[in-house]
Each structure stands twice: as C-alpha cells, then as structure tokens.
Scaffold this motif. Sequence first.
Motif, short mmCIF file in Angstrom:
data_model
loop_
_atom_site.label_atom_id
_atom_site.label_comp_id
_atom_site.label_asym_id
_atom_site.label_seq_id
_atom_site.Cartn_x
_atom_site.Cartn_y
_atom_site.Cartn_z
N HIS A 26 0.80 -1.22 0.00
CA HIS A 26 0.00 0.00 0.00
C HIS A 26 0.84 1.28 0.00
O HIS A 26 0.46 2.27 -0.61
N TYR A 27 1.91 1.25 0.75
CA TYR A 27 2.69 2.46 0.93
C TYR A 27 4.16 2.18 0.62
O TYR A 27 4.66 1.09 0.91
N TRP A 28 4.82 3.21 0.10
CA TRP A 28 6.22 3.08 -0.33
C TRP A 28 7.03 4.27 0.16
O TRP A 28 6.53 5.40 0.21
N GLY A 29 8.30 3.99 0.46
CA GLY A 29 9.23 5.07 0.75
C GLY A 29 9.92 5.54 -0.50
O GLY A 29 9.77 4.94 -1.58
N GLN A 30 10.71 6.61 -0.36
CA GLN A 30 11.40 7.21 -1.51
C GLN A 30 12.66 6.45 -1.89
O GLN A 30 13.14 6.59 -3.02
N GLY A 31 13.20 5.70 -0.98
CA GLY A 31 14.35 4.88 -1.30
C GLY A 31 15.67 5.42 -0.77
O GLY A 31 15.81 6.61 -0.50
N THR A 32 16.63 4.51 -0.64
CA THR A 32 17.99 4.86 -0.26
C THR A 32 18.93 4.11 -1.20
O THR A 32 18.73 2.93 -1.46
#
Length: 126
Positions: free
Chosen positions: A114-120
């Motif tokens: 459902h939800y995602w972060g921007q990434g590293t």
Amino acid sequence: QVQLVESGGGLVQPGGSLRLSCAASGLTFSIYAMGWFRQVPGKEREFVAATSRSGSNTYYADSVKGRFTISRDNAKNTVYLQMNSLKPEDTALYHCAADRRYDDSVDSRGDIYHYWGQGTQVTVSS
C-alpha cells in the motif's frame, strides 16, 4: 499522512556490509507486513525480502538468501535490512513498503503493497 523513510544506504566495497532502516509513521505499524524492494534504472523493480506483522515469518529472494536479513521493531515502528557479503549486482535504489495484512503472512508481490518510501541508494563498488 503515512510516511516511510529509508536510511543507511551508501557506497561499500564488495564483500562489505550495510544496514538499512525504514522508519514508519502515520500508520499502525504492527498490522502491516513490511517489505524491501530494489530497482535499477531501466530494469523492473525486484523483491528483496519481507517480514510479517509480528516478524515471525520472513521471505527472501533467492539472490539474497543467506546474505541479507530482514527484521523489525514494532515498538520503534522500524524495519531493518542487514546486508552482508555485498556484491556489485546488489547496487540499486532500495525501497521499503508496507502491506496491510489480516494475518501473519508475507507476500513478495510489489503491486499489493500500500505504501512506499522514496528509497535509499546502495552502491557496491571497489
């Protein structure tokens, strides 16, 4: 507002280690399974690892099994990815994702999260 914020990426030599963290806010963390995915420009997103709501169940891509470990701390609303024996082919942008679950199972299909972060960014190079 749900936020997933990844950290811990960087440049590491082959054979080295990194520990990624993903801090979640704005959601009831303990009812979400959590996953890590990675993506390289021009390629499809790839599943890396997932952990169930309680952390009792985990699942790994064959490419990282035995090298990566996913864990979570529900008291801190955080999921981790310990990456050891890193290889150049592990270079990618790593995202964490949250999947609302009604049981203690896990799933590797990114399209159900459902939800995602921007990434590293993780770069493995000598």
